[in-house]
Design a protein around this motif. Structure first.
Motif: not given
Length: 188
Positions: A82-91, A93-100, A148-153, A179-183
């Motif tokens: 995930p890129e910096r600035g991408t929002r995720c939510t923890d268990a 319900g708090r938001g955090f930056d997944c990229g960080v 913390f990352a996806l495998a490319d296709t 809550t993982t990044p929307e993408s």
């Protein structure tokens, strides 16, 4: 009409020699450069693979999938963090930056150790695409295996297997309640 008489006539310039002199100069310059040797990256003769390395003190984490080895930038190949600035939510319900969070995980995998990368090609931003190792830790595999990352296709099977295990175990951004990044929701 009056006949005008020219008193001054400019001297003939040796134009026929100008083209030959330029050609001679270019030829001598070309021979000198050939004699000195040209960089291997010119004329399409660059090696397909390169080994880049840096001591731990000269390695910087740029983001979740990018490292700076001294003056070179390498993107970890075969994964998507995930890129910096991408929002995720923890268990809770708090938001955090997944990229960080991904960048911090990469930093933990590095632990100030020397890094060696096998670089094959470049991405669309001109960064080297590489498979990197810090001591005995495979950084590409470790980041995906930690969730913390996806495998490319088109990534190697080992990276896809690591992603599947991270999902199954609920590691990193796959943990229950996160809550993982929307993408990532669009991925199978």
């Amino acid at each position: 009409m009056l006949n005008r008489r020219r008193i001054f006539r400019p001297a003939q310039s040796p134009r026929r020699w100008r083209g030959a002199a330029t050609l001679l100069f270019v030829g001598v310059l070309g021979a000198a450069l050939t004699g000195l040797g040209l960089p291997s990256a010119l004329m399409g003769s660059a090696p397909r693979e390169q080994d880049w390395a840096a001591p731990g003190g000269e390695v910087r984490v740029v983001d979740g999938d990018t490292l700076r080895l001294r003056d070179r930038t390498v993107r970890l190949a075969g994964l998507l963090a995930p890129e910096r600035g991408t929002r995720c939510t923890d268990a809770a319900g708090r938001g955090f930056d997944c990229g960080v969070a991904a960048a911090e995980m990469l930093s933990r995998l590095l632990r100030d150790r020397d890094v060696a990368c096998r670089v094959r090609g470049r991405d669309r931003f001109g960064r080297g695409l590489g498979h990197c190792v810090a001591a005995e830790t495979d950084l590409n595999l470790g980041l995906i295996g930690a969730g913390f990352a996806l495998a490319d296709t088109d990534a190697p099977v080992t990276l896809g297997t690591a992603e599947a295990l991270a999902r199954q175990r609920g590691q990193g951004l796959w943990a229950p309640g996160f809550t993982t990044p929307e993408s990532w929701h669009r991925r199978p």
